[in-house]
Write a protein that holds these residues in place. Structure first.
Motif, mmCIF file in Angstrom:
data_model
loop_
_atom_site.group_PDB
_atom_site.id
_atom_site.type_symbol
_atom_site.label_atom_id
_atom_site.label_comp_id
_atom_site.label_asym_id
_atom_site.label_seq_id
_atom_site.Cartn_x
_atom_site.Cartn_y
_atom_site.Cartn_z
ATOM 1 N N PRO A 1 3.457 9.607 -2.310
ATOM 2 C CA PRO A 1 2.495 9.566 -3.407
ATOM 3 C C PRO A 1 1.442 8.466 -3.262
ATOM 4 C CG PRO A 1 4.605 8.668 -4.099
ATOM 5 C CD PRO A 1 4.834 9.310 -2.749
ATOM 6 N N LEU B 1 -0.865 8.059 -1.289
ATOM 7 C CA LEU B 1 -1.408 7.754 0.040
ATOM 8 C C LEU B 1 -2.643 8.596 0.340
ATOM 9 C CD1 LEU B 1 2.002 7.143 1.773
ATOM 10 C CD2 LEU B 1 0.254 5.444 1.254
ATOM 11 N N ARG C 1 -7.715 2.609 -2.343
ATOM 12 C CA ARG C 1 -6.656 1.982 -3.149
ATOM 13 C C ARG C 1 -6.240 0.653 -2.501
ATOM 14 N NH1 ARG C 1 -0.551 3.720 -2.391
ATOM 15 N NH2 ARG C 1 0.422 2.484 -4.013
ATOM 16 N N TYR D 1 -3.565 -2.159 1.743
ATOM 17 C CA TYR D 1 -3.287 -0.942 2.507
ATOM 18 C C TYR D 1 -4.338 -0.626 3.572
ATOM 19 C CZ TYR D 1 0.134 -0.286 -1.215
ATOM 20 O OH TYR D 1 1.180 -0.460 -2.090
ATOM 21 N N ASN E 1 6.686 7.908 4.852
ATOM 22 C CA ASN E 1 6.317 6.792 3.989
ATOM 23 C C ASN E 1 6.484 7.306 2.562
ATOM 24 O OD1 ASN E 1 5.222 4.802 2.427
ATOM 25 N ND2 ASN E 1 3.374 4.531 3.673
ATOM 26 N N GLY F 1 6.163 5.934 -0.199
ATOM 27 C CA GLY F 1 5.384 5.257 -1.241
ATOM 28 C C GLY F 1 6.328 4.615 -2.247
ATOM 29 N N ALA F 2 5.967 4.674 -3.522
ATOM 30 C CA ALA F 2 6.786 4.019 -4.555
ATOM 31 C C ALA F 2 8.151 4.687 -4.719
ATOM 32 C CB ALA F 2 6.031 4.008 -5.880
ATOM 33 N N HIS G 1 11.549 3.006 -3.691
ATOM 34 C CA HIS G 1 12.277 1.985 -4.442
ATOM 35 C C HIS G 1 13.281 2.543 -5.451
ATOM 36 C CE1 HIS G 1 9.217 -0.245 -2.409
ATOM 37 N NE2 HIS G 1 8.243 0.307 -3.127
ATOM 38 N N HIS H 1 6.179 1.788 6.250
ATOM 39 C CA HIS H 1 5.329 1.252 5.185
ATOM 40 C C HIS H 1 4.149 0.536 5.820
ATOM 41 C CE1 HIS H 1 8.333 2.180 2.214
ATOM 42 N NE2 HIS H 1 9.233 1.681 3.042
ATOM 43 N N LEU H 2 2.987 0.719 5.202
ATOM 44 C CA LEU H 2 1.798 0.009 5.662
ATOM 45 C C LEU H 2 1.947 -1.487 5.404
ATOM 46 C CD1 LEU H 2 -0.395 2.628 3.926
ATOM 47 C CD2 LEU H 2 -0.656 2.149 6.361
ATOM 48 N N SER H 3 2.378 -1.818 4.187
ATOM 49 C CA SER H 3 2.522 -3.229 3.819
ATOM 50 C C SER H 3 3.933 -3.707 4.141
ATOM 51 C CB SER H 3 2.242 -3.393 2.314
ATOM 52 O OG SER H 3 3.223 -2.696 1.550
ATOM 53 N N ILE I 1 6.916 -4.592 2.648
ATOM 54 C CA ILE I 1 7.470 -4.466 1.286
ATOM 55 C C ILE I 1 8.364 -5.655 0.930
ATOM 56 C CG2 ILE I 1 7.280 -1.946 1.154
ATOM 57 C CD1 ILE I 1 10.322 -1.777 1.739
ATOM 58 N N ARG J 1 6.508 -8.614 -0.994
ATOM 59 C CA ARG J 1 5.730 -8.250 -2.179
ATOM 60 C C ARG J 1 6.563 -8.410 -3.462
ATOM 61 N NH1 ARG J 1 2.698 -2.827 -1.353
ATOM 62 N NH2 ARG J 1 1.566 -3.680 -3.134
ATOM 63 N N ARG K 1 9.586 -3.963 -5.059
ATOM 64 C CA ARG K 1 9.265 -3.318 -3.762
ATOM 65 C C ARG K 1 10.199 -3.777 -2.640
ATOM 66 N NH1 ARG K 1 4.248 -0.796 -4.715
ATOM 67 N NH2 ARG K 1 3.014 -1.992 -6.205
HETATM 68 C C1 DQA Z 1 4.008 1.572 0.516
HETATM 69 C C2 DQA Z 1 4.658 0.447 -0.298
HETATM 70 C C3 DQA Z 1 5.096 0.963 -1.659
HETATM 71 O O1 DQA Z 1 5.678 -0.090 -2.419
HETATM 72 C C4 DQA Z 1 3.909 1.489 -2.429
HETATM 73 O O2 DQA Z 1 4.330 2.011 -3.669
HETATM 74 C C5 DQA Z 1 3.114 2.481 -1.654
HETATM 75 C C6 DQA Z 1 2.867 2.239 -0.238
HETATM 76 C C7 DQA Z 1 3.419 1.053 1.842
HETATM 77 O O3 DQA Z 1 3.104 1.883 2.691
HETATM 78 O O4 DQA Z 1 3.238 -0.151 2.016
HETATM 79 O O5 DQA Z 1 2.601 3.443 -2.206
HETATM 80 O O6 DQA Z 1 4.996 2.539 0.834
#
Ligand code: DQA
Length: 140
Positions: free
Chosen positions: A9, A11, A17, A22, A73, A75-76, A79, A99-101, A103, A106, A110
């Motif tokens: 979600p 992405l 965003r 990201y 990935n 996304g949220a 978690h 994950h791009l970031s 986690i 953060r 996350r």
């Molecule tokens: C994410 C990290 C998640 O916490 C966040 O909700 C995302 C992107 C990442 O790719 O870093 O939507 O999965």
């Protein structure tokens, strides 16, 4: 070797965003780079993006017999989405979490992943390169 990439979600909003977190590349640009590296590694690749949890579960079920590895990935959903974790465990295909970031660097919510324990491995914090590293892991 057939590899499925599932982007979760929000992405679809990559590039606009939180670019500080990201990156500035759009999903189309990230997918183009993924496709390029997949071709270099001689992987047969399909990439999809879904915002809803059910669509991701359906996609994982459909991967049975059709793909040799999945890169996801979530996304949220990472978690808290136990249905996605159960689907990953159920399909019996190696799944790599990306994950791009980073986690783990953060907000506290996350830092928890409910999917990591059922994935072959996790790559987090390298921006779009996280996907490319996952492709290399899948190719091995
Ligand atoms: C994410 C990290 C998640 O916490 C966040 O909700 C995302 C992107 C990442 O790719 O870093 O939507 O999965």
């Amino acid at each position: 070797m057939r590899v499925l990439v599932i982007h979760g979600p929000n992405l679809n909003l990559l590039g606009e965003r939180k670019p500080d977190v990201y990156g500035t590349q759009t999903l189309a640009e990230v997918d183009a780079r993924i496709a390029q590296v997949a071709s270099e590694l001689k992987l047969d690749l399909r990439s999809v993006q879904h915002n809803s949890e059910g669509a991701i579960v359906d996609e994982l079920h459909a991967a049975r017999g059709a793909y040799d590895a999945v890169i996801i990935n979530p996304g949220a959903y990472t978690h808290y989405a136990y249905a996605i974790a159960d689907a990953i465990e159920a399909i019996g295909i190696p799944v790599i979490e990306v994950h791009l970031s980073n986690i783990f660097a953060r907000e506290s919510f996350r830092r928890v992943s409910v999917v990591s324990a059922v994935c072959a491995g996790t790559i987090s914090g390298f921006g779009a390169d996280s996907y490319l590293l996952a492709l290399r892991a899948a190719a091995r």
